[in-house]
Design an enzyme around this catalytic site. Structure first.
Site, PDB file in Angstrom:
ATOM      1  CE  LYS A  14      17.304   7.167  56.718  1.00  0.00           C
ATOM      2  NZ  LYS A  14      17.517   8.469  56.090  1.00  0.00           N
ATOM      3  NE  ARG A  89      12.527   4.908  52.148  1.00  0.00           N
ATOM      4  CZ  ARG A  89      13.464   5.646  51.602  1.00  0.00           C
ATOM      5  NH1 ARG A  89      13.146   6.713  50.928  1.00  0.00           N
ATOM      6  NH2 ARG A  89      14.721   5.327  51.732  1.00  0.00           N
ATOM      7  NE  ARG A 128      24.420   9.896  50.903  1.00  0.00           N
ATOM      8  CZ  ARG A 128      23.254   9.646  51.470  1.00  0.00           C
ATOM      9  NH1 ARG A 128      23.194   9.200  52.712  1.00  0.00           N
ATOM     10  NH2 ARG A 128      22.131   9.852  50.822  1.00  0.00           N
ATOM     11  NE  ARG A 134      23.143   6.499  48.126  1.00  0.00           N
ATOM     12  CZ  ARG A 134      22.553   6.451  49.315  1.00  0.00           C
ATOM     13  NH1 ARG A 134      23.243   6.139  50.407  1.00  0.00           N
ATOM     14  NH2 ARG A 134      21.272   6.708  49.437  1.00  0.00           N
ATOM     15  NE  ARG A 145      17.005   9.707  48.133  1.00  0.00           N
ATOM     16  CZ  ARG A 145      18.193   9.802  48.735  1.00  0.00           C
ATOM     17  NH1 ARG A 145      19.160  10.532  48.222  1.00  0.00           N
ATOM     18  NH2 ARG A 145      18.426   9.155  49.857  1.00  0.00           N
TER      19      ARG A 145
END
Length: 189
Positions: A14, A89, A128, A134, A145
């Site tokens: 995204k 969401r 990532r 992160r 998630r």
């Protein structure tokens, strides 16, 4: 005004595709994740609250998310349109977004869902996480998630499908090819 929702699970691409779309269509990027991270970095009261919620792998409550999103939209009164990344969401958030946009004489133009299977998502996010560090990409948070997406968030798709606004794109493959698929859809609006 062109208002897009880029939809997909964590790691679907995204953010990558949003940036390319922003550049092409001069849209204002409204990423709830970016907004949350900015508040956390600036150590605002809201940021401290959001930090704990996100660190636990939970979704930020609708009231906080919607208020922050509306604030971002209002900061850009001359925008050609917006690209909503990571929002809505839940169906309640989608309804709240529709109501807010209607209040400013606008609406969602199209919702594009990036389809990516769970194995590919885990591979992408592991990479990532190595690069960005992160907190929400840590393995234990990631499983939560992805589970949140497939048990809760995915139910937003039928909401937009019923409005005739949903398009799906295979999110696995060459980034530029996927971008071409997205622009072919968006150019119809």
């Amino acid at each position: 005004m062109l208002n897009l929702v880029i939809f997909g699970p964590p790691g679907a691409g995204k953010g990558t595709q949003s940036q390319k779309l922003i550049d092409k269509y001069q849209l204002v990027h409204v990423s709830t994740g970016d907004i949350f991270r900015a508040h956390i970095q600036d150590q605002t009261a809201l940021g401290q609250q959001v930090s704990q919620i996100i660190a636990e792998g939970n979704l930020v409550p609708d009231s906080i998310t919607i208020a922050m999103l509306e604030e971002e939209v209002k900061k850009n009164p001359d925008a050609k349109g917006f690209i909503f990344d990571g929002f809505p969401r839940t169906v309640a958030q989608a309804e709240a977004l529709d109501a807010f946009l209607a209040g400013i004489n606008s609406s969602i133009s199209v919702v594009i869902a990036l389809d990516v299977n769970e194995d590919e998502l885990k591979t992408r996010i592991a990479k990532r996480q190595e690069i960005s560090g992160r907190a929400d990409d840590a393995a234990d948070k990631l499983v939560k998630r992805i589970d949140e997406y497939f048990t809760k968030t995915i139910h937003v798709l039928p909401y937009y499908e019923a409005q005739g606004k949903l398009s799906k794109v295979n999110g696995i493959g060459d980034i530029d090819f996927i971008f071409g698929e997205l622009t072919a859809i968006i150019d119809n609006y």
